[in-house]
Design an enzyme around this catalytic site. Structure first.
Site, PDB file in Angstrom:
ATOM      1  N   SER A  13       0.832  -1.201   0.000  1.00  0.00           N
ATOM      2  CA  SER A  13       0.000   0.000   0.000  1.00  0.00           C
ATOM      3  C   SER A  13       0.873   1.261   0.000  1.00  0.00           C
ATOM      4  O   SER A  13       0.442   2.303  -0.468  1.00  0.00           O
ATOM      5  CB  SER A  13      -0.887   0.000   1.249  1.00  0.00           C
ATOM      6  OG  SER A  13      -0.070  -0.059   2.401  1.00  0.00           O
ATOM      7  N   TYR A  44      -3.953   1.235   3.934  1.00  0.00           N
ATOM      8  CA  TYR A  44      -5.039   0.287   3.677  1.00  0.00           C
ATOM      9  C   TYR A  44      -5.607  -0.273   4.987  1.00  0.00           C
ATOM     10  O   TYR A  44      -6.676  -0.875   4.980  1.00  0.00           O
ATOM     11  CB  TYR A  44      -4.502  -0.924   2.888  1.00  0.00           C
ATOM     12  CG  TYR A  44      -4.310  -0.737   1.395  1.00  0.00           C
ATOM     13  CD1 TYR A  44      -4.365   0.509   0.779  1.00  0.00           C
ATOM     14  CD2 TYR A  44      -4.072  -1.856   0.603  1.00  0.00           C
ATOM     15  CE1 TYR A  44      -4.168   0.629  -0.592  1.00  0.00           C
ATOM     16  CE2 TYR A  44      -3.884  -1.739  -0.770  1.00  0.00           C
ATOM     17  CZ  TYR A  44      -3.930  -0.488  -1.354  1.00  0.00           C
ATOM     18  OH  TYR A  44      -3.736  -0.377  -2.708  1.00  0.00           O
ATOM     19  N   GLY A  45      -4.837  -0.121   6.076  1.00  0.00           N
ATOM     20  CA  GLY A  45      -5.105  -0.839   7.324  1.00  0.00           C
ATOM     21  C   GLY A  45      -6.527  -0.771   7.848  1.00  0.00           C
ATOM     22  O   GLY A  45      -7.030  -1.737   8.413  1.00  0.00           O
ATOM     23  N   CYS A  75       2.560  -6.910   1.841  1.00  0.00           N
ATOM     24  CA  CYS A  75       1.671  -6.120   2.689  1.00  0.00           C
ATOM     25  C   CYS A  75       0.750  -7.125   3.380  1.00  0.00           C
ATOM     26  O   CYS A  75       0.086  -7.912   2.707  1.00  0.00           O
ATOM     27  CB  CYS A  75       0.863  -5.166   1.806  1.00  0.00           C
ATOM     28  SG  CYS A  75      -0.430  -4.258   2.678  1.00  0.00           S
ATOM     29  N   ASN A  76       0.771  -7.101   4.701  1.00  0.00           N
ATOM     30  CA  ASN A  76      -0.079  -8.058   5.430  1.00  0.00           C
ATOM     31  C   ASN A  76      -1.552  -7.783   5.194  1.00  0.00           C
ATOM     32  O   ASN A  76      -2.359  -8.704   5.089  1.00  0.00           O
ATOM     33  CB  ASN A  76       0.210  -7.979   6.930  1.00  0.00           C
ATOM     34  CG  ASN A  76       1.499  -8.669   7.298  1.00  0.00           C
ATOM     35  OD1 ASN A  76       1.505  -9.844   7.624  1.00  0.00           O
ATOM     36  ND2 ASN A  76       2.607  -7.956   7.220  1.00  0.00           N
ATOM     37  N   CYS A 194       3.152  -6.410  10.061  1.00  0.00           N
ATOM     38  CA  CYS A 194       2.870  -5.293   9.160  1.00  0.00           C
ATOM     39  C   CYS A 194       4.225  -4.890   8.616  1.00  0.00           C
ATOM     40  O   CYS A 194       5.189  -4.737   9.381  1.00  0.00           O
ATOM     41  CB  CYS A 194       2.237  -4.127   9.908  1.00  0.00           C
ATOM     42  SG  CYS A 194       2.128  -2.633   8.909  1.00  0.00           S
ATOM     43  N   THR A 195       4.297  -4.760   7.300  1.00  0.00           N
ATOM     44  CA  THR A 195       5.620  -4.566   6.700  1.00  0.00           C
ATOM     45  C   THR A 195       6.205  -3.175   6.974  1.00  0.00           C
ATOM     46  O   THR A 195       7.379  -2.941   6.682  1.00  0.00           O
ATOM     47  CB  THR A 195       5.563  -4.845   5.186  1.00  0.00           C
ATOM     48  OG1 THR A 195       4.513  -4.061   4.610  1.00  0.00           O
ATOM     49  CG2 THR A 195       5.294  -6.306   4.921  1.00  0.00           C
ATOM     50  N   HIS A 196       5.415  -2.282   7.549  1.00  0.00           N
ATOM     51  CA  HIS A 196       5.974  -0.998   7.966  1.00  0.00           C
ATOM     52  C   HIS A 196       6.770  -1.107   9.273  1.00  0.00           C
ATOM     53  O   HIS A 196       7.657  -0.302   9.536  1.00  0.00           O
ATOM     54  CB  HIS A 196       4.855   0.018   8.213  1.00  0.00           C
ATOM     55  CG  HIS A 196       4.299   0.643   6.983  1.00  0.00           C
ATOM     56  ND1 HIS A 196       3.607  -0.063   6.033  1.00  0.00           N
ATOM     57  CD2 HIS A 196       4.316   1.939   6.555  1.00  0.00           C
ATOM     58  CE1 HIS A 196       3.224   0.759   5.075  1.00  0.00           C
ATOM     59  NE2 HIS A 196       3.646   1.980   5.358  1.00  0.00           N
TER      60      HIS A 196
HETATM   61  N1  DGL Z   1       2.272  -2.369   5.163  1.00  0.00           N
HETATM   62  C1  DGL Z   1       0.912  -2.778   5.355  1.00  0.00           C
HETATM   63  C2  DGL Z   1       0.844  -4.124   6.067  1.00  0.00           C
HETATM   64  O1  DGL Z   1       1.784  -4.891   6.065  1.00  0.00           O
HETATM   65  C3  DGL Z   1       0.019  -1.841   6.077  1.00  0.00           C
HETATM   66  C4  DGL Z   1       0.046  -0.425   5.788  1.00  0.00           C
HETATM   67  C5  DGL Z   1      -1.332   0.132   5.557  1.00  0.00           C
HETATM   68  O2  DGL Z   1      -2.135   0.205   6.508  1.00  0.00           O
HETATM   69  O3  DGL Z   1      -1.572   0.478   4.424  1.00  0.00           O
HETATM   70  O4  DGL Z   1      -0.185  -4.448   6.598  1.00  0.00           O
END
Ligand code: DGL
Length: 275
Positions: A13, A44-45, A75-76, A194-196
């Site tokens: 995302s 997207y969360g 992205c999870n 979450c990849t962030h």
């Molecule tokens: N990086 C996304 C994940 O691994 C989340 C970021 C978002 O909320 O868009 O879930």
């Protein structure tokens, strides 16, 4: 006839998938990658299933149209809310010879090797936690592991806005961690689902008790991808190898480049696209 080859698509995302991309580049240094961040519509969360599915499918189609035969949803949230429908419903219709993989199953497959107490904490976006995807996958791949989940919806906006190192940012992150550990003090492993979140991994390591290990998914996903390519030579032979990575974003490309350079710790030059 020569086989059509293309890069491995890596979708997130926003910027978080870059933490996975850098591990993929380390693990597969000769491969080409095409990163797509839907930064204009991130995060997207907290979005509904339907919207995450629609956006993710658009991104996957875009990466296919640019020559990718394999796309990793780094992205999870997208893996939790869109992967299964894309694999089961869309791929057979739009590109039966192409593949889309996510980040949840690789983590579920290794989780039981990581924990002694079999008590694992999962921190993720609201969407990933609500989808219950980790519980579902763990029942298949690690039924002896019990998880305690905690949604941390504020972490992605803090990281995307570079506020995670500010005093209020650190306090908010610590509150979430303290709450998770208080809920289940037997936890010995916390998965950053979450990849962030790997961006705050070293801070998390400072604030959790010494017996708790913090696990980022990037290297796990990379290891599983290597084994996937070994088991699927028909996909592996469609992946080009010139050690090149290109970056696409739905945001203004200069804005992307500035932040992505911080994530990747090197200068990044992206192109803007519309989905
Ligand atoms: N990086 C996304 C994940 O691994 C989340 C970021 C978002 O909320 O868009 O879930």
């Amino acid at each position: 006839m020569e086989k059509q080859q293309g890069p491995i698509g890596v979708f997130d995302s926003g910027y978080g998938g870059l933490t996975v991309l850098s591990e993929l580049q380390k693990a597969l240094p000769q491969h080409d990658f095409l990163y797509l961040g839907d930064n204009a519509r991130s995060p997207y969360g907290n979005r509904s299933f339907d919207v995450v599915y629609e956006y993710t499918l658009e991104a996957v189609k875009e990466l296919f149209s640019r020559g990718c035969s394999l796309v990793i949803l780094a992205c999870n949230t997208a893996s939790a809310k869109a992967l299964r429908s894309i694999q089961q419903t869309d791929l057979p219709k739009i590109a039966p010879e192409k593949r889309v993989l996510g980040v949840i199953r690789p983590s579920a497959e290794v989780i039981s090797e990581l924990t002694q107490t079999k008590e694992v904490g999962i921190v993720a976006t609201q969407g990933t936690i609500q989808s219950n995807s980790y519980k579902i996958e763990l029942e298949k791949y690690a039924p002896t592991v019990h998880i305690t989940q905690k949604a941390c919806p504020i972490w992605v906006p803090l990281i995307e806005n570079n506020l995670h190192n500010s005093i209020p940012g650190k306090m908010l992150i610590k509150n979430d961690m303290d709450e998770l550990i208080a809920t289940n003090p037997k936890i010995d492993t916390i998965i950053l689902a979450c990849t962030h979140y790997p961006i705050v991994k070293s801070y998390l390591e400072e604030i959790v008790p010494a017996n708790i290990q913090i696990i980022a998914q990037g290297s796990i996903v990379a290891e599983k991808l290597i084994s996937y390519l070994e088991r699927h030579p028909e996909i592996a032979e469609k992946c080009s190898k010139n050690s090149l990575t290109n970056y696409l974003t739905t945001e203004n490309n200069l804005v992307f480049d500035e932040k992505a350079s911080i994530f990747m710790q090197k200068p990044i030059a992206s192109s803007h696209i519309k989905l």
